[in-house]
Write an enzyme that holds these catalytic residues in place. Structure first.
Site, mmCIF file in Angstrom:
data_model
loop_
_atom_site.group_PDB
_atom_site.id
_atom_site.type_symbol
_atom_site.label_atom_id
_atom_site.label_comp_id
_atom_site.label_asym_id
_atom_site.label_seq_id
_atom_site.Cartn_x
_atom_site.Cartn_y
_atom_site.Cartn_z
ATOM 1 N N ASP A 152 0.829 -1.216 0.000
ATOM 2 C CA ASP A 152 0.000 0.000 0.000
ATOM 3 C C ASP A 152 0.863 1.265 0.000
ATOM 4 O O ASP A 152 0.657 2.180 0.807
ATOM 5 C CB ASP A 152 -0.924 0.020 1.219
ATOM 6 C CG ASP A 152 -1.642 -1.295 1.457
ATOM 7 O OD1 ASP A 152 -2.008 -1.946 0.463
ATOM 8 O OD2 ASP A 152 -1.818 -1.669 2.625
ATOM 9 N N GLU A 170 -11.202 -0.321 -3.276
ATOM 10 C CA GLU A 170 -10.435 0.306 -2.201
ATOM 11 C C GLU A 170 -9.202 0.990 -2.786
ATOM 12 O O GLU A 170 -8.965 0.974 -3.995
ATOM 13 C CB GLU A 170 -10.013 -0.744 -1.165
ATOM 14 C CG GLU A 170 -9.044 -1.790 -1.707
ATOM 15 C CD GLU A 170 -8.632 -2.842 -0.687
ATOM 16 O OE1 GLU A 170 -9.312 -2.976 0.345
ATOM 17 O OE2 GLU A 170 -7.628 -3.536 -0.934
#
Length: 334
Positions: free
Chosen positions: A37, A213
């Site tokens: 991420d 997401e």
């Protein structure tokens, strides 16, 4: 949500001007092992800061360098650790670093020590000139209209207004996460309305889990582009694309467009598995758009994919089609 036909979108993404290959940038990939991420913030003086999820999910770390390649061997500093009990006590995920009005902010997701999947969005702030110095203050939780599983907050400014996009369970149960957006009163407070930009509707967004997401915003060529990630975080993980005209009302969902196919996904020939949860920065020239993302170099995962530590941070150039769309060059290596 307006949907273009897949053929139209594919054509727009495949028509490449010849001059885009006149310059080549090389990256020492991966630029960070076991960092998922990833988010890179570049300051006006050319300093790059990398912040990302660590495999232990227990702390927030930052590293800095004067080049993207320099991040690979840069010193890393722990700037915050999870609480031993209660809120912000587990699943410390997807931190993002932003500089707003001379204050640094970290947006991140965290569960509770005693209820690890009760995940919400939280904010830290730091008034130091350097985010690796000074003290980080806990600003608290981002309150949303829905009290439900939420994570992956990202913020951007457009024409004097600040917005937040995040992932949230908007339907309850096992319906997964959608992308939601709201205008902000300040860097820690939403004003509403909270509009749903996209929900998992295509098969590629619903592999094992129903997931939208990890949004990232890119403004170029009169449009605002939003990449996002979909499906389980194994080899099925991939990236989709939203876009809107820069003059349109951002909070009117009918103004947004969505690609019906993924724009970046697993390529077994290149040993690139489950690419996603990206951010954007620019190269040292200040112009060339660089995508920072994570992926694995193998397909088979032992145990649950979230327990596998080997999502690595990588960098690659984003090219542009003649129609002004980002081209992620699915068939090319980094």
């Amino acid at each position: 949500m307006k949907l273009f036909t897949y053929l139209l979108v594919a054509a727009a993404l495949l028509v490449l001007p010849t001059q885009i290959f006149s310059q080549t940038l090389e990256f020492e990939n991966p630029i960070a092992e076991q960092r998922a991420d990833p988010w890179v913030h570049k300051t006006d003086d050319g300093t790059y800061y990398l912040i990302a999820t660590v495999p232990e999910h227990d702390r927030i770390v930052i590293r800095k360098a004067t080049s993207i390649n320099g991040l690979k061997n840069a010193r890393e500093k722990v700037v915050w650790r999870k609480h031993e009990k209660g809120e912000m006590g587990h699943h410390i995920w997807a931190p993002e670093l932003h500089r707003i009005d001379k204050t640094w902010y970290i947006y991140f997701a965290a569960g509770e020590a005693e209820n690890i999947w009760n995940i919400r969005m939280w904010v830290l702030s730091n008034t130091s000139d350097d985010p690796m110095a000074g003290d980080w203050k806990e600003e608290g939780k981002i309150e949303t209209q829905r009290e439900s599983f939420s994570l992956d907050a990202t913020t951007f400014e457009h024409r004097g207004k600040r917005y937040l996009i995040w992932a949230q369970n908007v339907r309850g149960g096992d319906h997964g996460t959608a992308l939601v957006m709201s205008e902000m009163k300040n860097p820690t407070t939403l004003t509403g309305p909270e509009v749903v930009l996209t929900e998992p509707e295509f098969n590629w967004e619903r592999m094992k889990y129903n997931v939208n997401e990890g949004a990232a915003v890119l403004k170029r060529n009169g449009k605002i582009f939003v990449t996002y990630s979909a499906s389980a975080t194994n080899h099925n993980y991939c990236m989709g694309l939203l876009w809107i005209d820069e003059d349109a009302d951002l909070l009117d969902v009918s103004n947004w467009n969505k690609s019906p196919g993924p724009v970046f996904y697993t390529n077994e020939e290149l040993k690139r598995y489950g690419p996603g949860h990206n951010s954007f920065t620019t190269a040292e020239d200040g112009e060339t758009v660089i995508m920072i993302y994570h992926a694995r170099d193998y397909k088979e995962i032992q145990g649950h994919e979230l327990s596998d530590p080997n999502r690595a941070t990588r960098a690659r150039v984003v090219r542009w089609t003649e129609s002004g769309f980002p081209d992620f060059m699915q068939k090319m290596g980094d």
